[in-house]
Scaffold this motif. Structure first.
Motif, short mmCIF file in Angstrom:
data_model
loop_
_atom_site.label_atom_id
_atom_site.label_comp_id
_atom_site.label_asym_id
_atom_site.label_seq_id
_atom_site.Cartn_x
_atom_site.Cartn_y
_atom_site.Cartn_z
N GLN A 76 0.83 -1.21 0.00
CA GLN A 76 0.00 0.00 0.00
C GLN A 76 0.87 1.26 0.00
N LEU A 77 1.92 1.25 0.78
CA LEU A 77 2.83 2.40 0.82
C LEU A 77 3.47 2.62 -0.54
N LYS A 78 3.86 1.53 -1.20
CA LYS A 78 4.45 1.65 -2.52
C LYS A 78 3.43 2.23 -3.52
N THR A 79 2.16 1.80 -3.40
CA THR A 79 1.10 2.35 -4.28
C THR A 79 0.93 3.84 -4.04
N GLN A 80 0.91 4.24 -2.75
CA GLN A 80 0.77 5.67 -2.43
C GLN A 80 1.95 6.47 -2.96
N ILE A 81 3.15 5.91 -2.84
CA ILE A 81 4.33 6.60 -3.34
C ILE A 81 4.25 6.75 -4.86
N ASP A 82 3.79 5.69 -5.54
CA ASP A 82 3.65 5.77 -7.00
C ASP A 82 2.62 6.81 -7.39
N GLN A 83 1.49 6.86 -6.66
CA GLN A 83 0.47 7.87 -6.95
C GLN A 83 1.00 9.27 -6.70
N LEU A 84 1.75 9.45 -5.61
CA LEU A 84 2.33 10.76 -5.31
C LEU A 84 3.32 11.18 -6.39
N ASN A 85 4.15 10.24 -6.83
CA ASN A 85 5.10 10.55 -7.91
C ASN A 85 4.37 10.92 -9.20
N GLN A 86 3.26 10.23 -9.45
CA GLN A 86 2.46 10.54 -10.64
C GLN A 86 1.87 11.94 -10.55
N GLN A 87 1.36 12.31 -9.36
CA GLN A 87 0.81 13.65 -9.17
C GLN A 87 1.90 14.71 -9.33
N ILE A 88 3.06 14.44 -8.76
CA ILE A 88 4.18 15.38 -8.89
C ILE A 88 4.57 15.54 -10.36
N SER A 89 4.58 14.41 -11.09
CA SER A 89 4.92 14.48 -12.50
C SER A 89 3.89 15.29 -13.27
N ILE A 90 2.59 15.09 -12.94
CA ILE A 90 1.53 15.85 -13.62
C ILE A 90 1.66 17.33 -13.31
N GLN A 91 1.89 17.66 -12.03
CA GLN A 91 2.05 19.07 -11.66
C GLN A 91 3.27 19.68 -12.34
N SER A 92 4.32 18.89 -12.46
CA SER A 92 5.51 19.40 -13.15
C SER A 92 5.22 19.66 -14.62
N ASP A 93 4.46 18.74 -15.23
CA ASP A 93 4.07 18.93 -16.63
C ASP A 93 3.19 20.16 -16.79
N LEU A 94 2.26 20.35 -15.83
CA LEU A 94 1.38 21.52 -15.89
C LEU A 94 2.17 22.81 -15.74
N ARG A 95 3.13 22.80 -14.80
CA ARG A 95 3.95 24.00 -14.63
C ARG A 95 4.76 24.29 -15.89
N GLN A 96 5.27 23.22 -16.49
CA GLN A 96 6.06 23.39 -17.72
C GLN A 96 5.16 23.90 -18.85
N TRP A 97 3.92 23.38 -18.91
CA TRP A 97 2.98 23.82 -19.95
C TRP A 97 2.53 25.25 -19.70
N GLN A 98 2.24 25.57 -18.43
CA GLN A 98 1.78 26.93 -18.11
C GLN A 98 2.92 27.93 -18.25
N GLY A 99 4.11 27.55 -17.80
CA GLY A 99 5.24 28.44 -17.91
C GLY A 99 5.29 29.47 -16.79
N ASP A 100 6.34 30.22 -16.77
CA ASP A 100 6.55 31.27 -15.78
C ASP A 100 6.03 32.59 -16.34
N PRO A 101 4.99 33.21 -15.72
CA PRO A 101 4.46 34.47 -16.25
C PRO A 101 5.51 35.58 -16.35
N VAL A 102 6.41 35.63 -15.37
CA VAL A 102 7.45 36.67 -15.40
C VAL A 102 8.38 36.46 -16.58
#
Length: 260
Positions: free
Chosen positions: A47-73
């Motif tokens: 279960q801990l491994k599943t949670q870690i995988d889900q957290l890594n997936q969320q972090i990857s998605i957020q990283s992709d979103l940040r990269q797609w959105q870009g830095d406004p400045v």
């Protein structure tokens, strides 16, 4: 002999008394509980491994979103704000009407040829003397000429500004097509809105001055019709007064009568 037999019976008893008693049921219970604990640990680790995988997936998605959105400045630094100066928004084109009217020569329209489009109006009478037109009668035409000249001036002045805005709009559209982040695309879209707003303002300025010429022509025609109507009414009033005077005069005339 009896003593030997007695020792044989006593020794095993004493010897067996020194060793622990083996409890098989208790050992089996302990092994079963230990196996259950290990199974729970394995399940918890999974279960801990599943949670870690889900957290890594969320972090990857957020990283992709940040990269797609870009830095406004950073995106703002890439947007070149050409042609968005405040001085251009406040720029005055042509002459305002009060200044225009103060510069009008009342009879200037008589000599205006519209750059060779018209003949100059004859200003010499049959006797060869200079014709002196009524300034107030011809001032309206001079004002119309001035409005037309002002409209031409505004068109020339705004044409350069219009070319700059259209070139900047084209360049911004090209940048928008290759924008790497959403932030950069939003910045460029906002710039396009401002540029199109300024272009609409320039075009509205041109149209406003062209409309001013039309409105002046309408005002002149309306005034001319009004003067014709007023002259006709005045003529009717003068005819009525003249008839009254003739009638009154006729009443004062006494005809001589001759006696046969």
């Amino acid at each position: 002999m009896k003593t030997y037999l007695l020792l044989l019976f006593l020794v095993p008893v004493a010897a067996f008394g020194q060793y622990p008693v083996f409890d098989g049921a208790n050992l089996a219970n302990n092994q079963s509980a230990h196996a259950e604990d290990i199974a729970k640990w394995v399940q918890s680790i999974a279960q801990l491994k599943t949670q870690i995988d889900q957290l890594n997936q969320q972090i990857s998605i957020q990283s992709d979103l940040r990269q797609w959105q870009g830095d406004p400045v950073e995106a703002g630094a890439k947007v070149v704000l050409v042609g968005l100066g405040q001085q251009d928004l406040a720029q005055q084109y042509g002459q305002i009407k009060t200044v225009l009217l103060s510069l009008v020569n009342s009879v200037a329209s008589l000599t205006n040829t519209g750059q060779g489009t018209y003949r100059p109006i004859n200003d010499v009478d049959l006797s060869g003397n200079a014709f002196q037109p009524d300034p107030l009668t011809h001032r309206r035409y001079s004002v119309l000429d001035a409005a037309q000249a002002n409209s031409d001036q505004v068109t020339d002045e705004t044409k350069a500004r219009e070319d700059i805005l259209q070139a900047d709009i084209a360049a911004t559209l090209a940048q928008l097509a290759t924008a790497s982040t959403d932030a950069e695309a939003q910045k460029l879209t906002a710039k396009l809105i401002v540029l199109n707003g300024q272009l609409a303002q320039v075009e509205a300025t041109q149209k406003r001055e062209a409309d001013a010429v039309t409105l002046q022509k309408v005002a002149n025609d309306s005034r001319k019709d009004e003067e014709i109507q007023a002259a006709a009414e005045l003529e009717m009033q003068d005819d009525y007064l003249a008839n009254q005077r003739v009638t009154a005069y006729m009443h004062t005339i006494k005809l001589r009568t001759t006696t046969p």
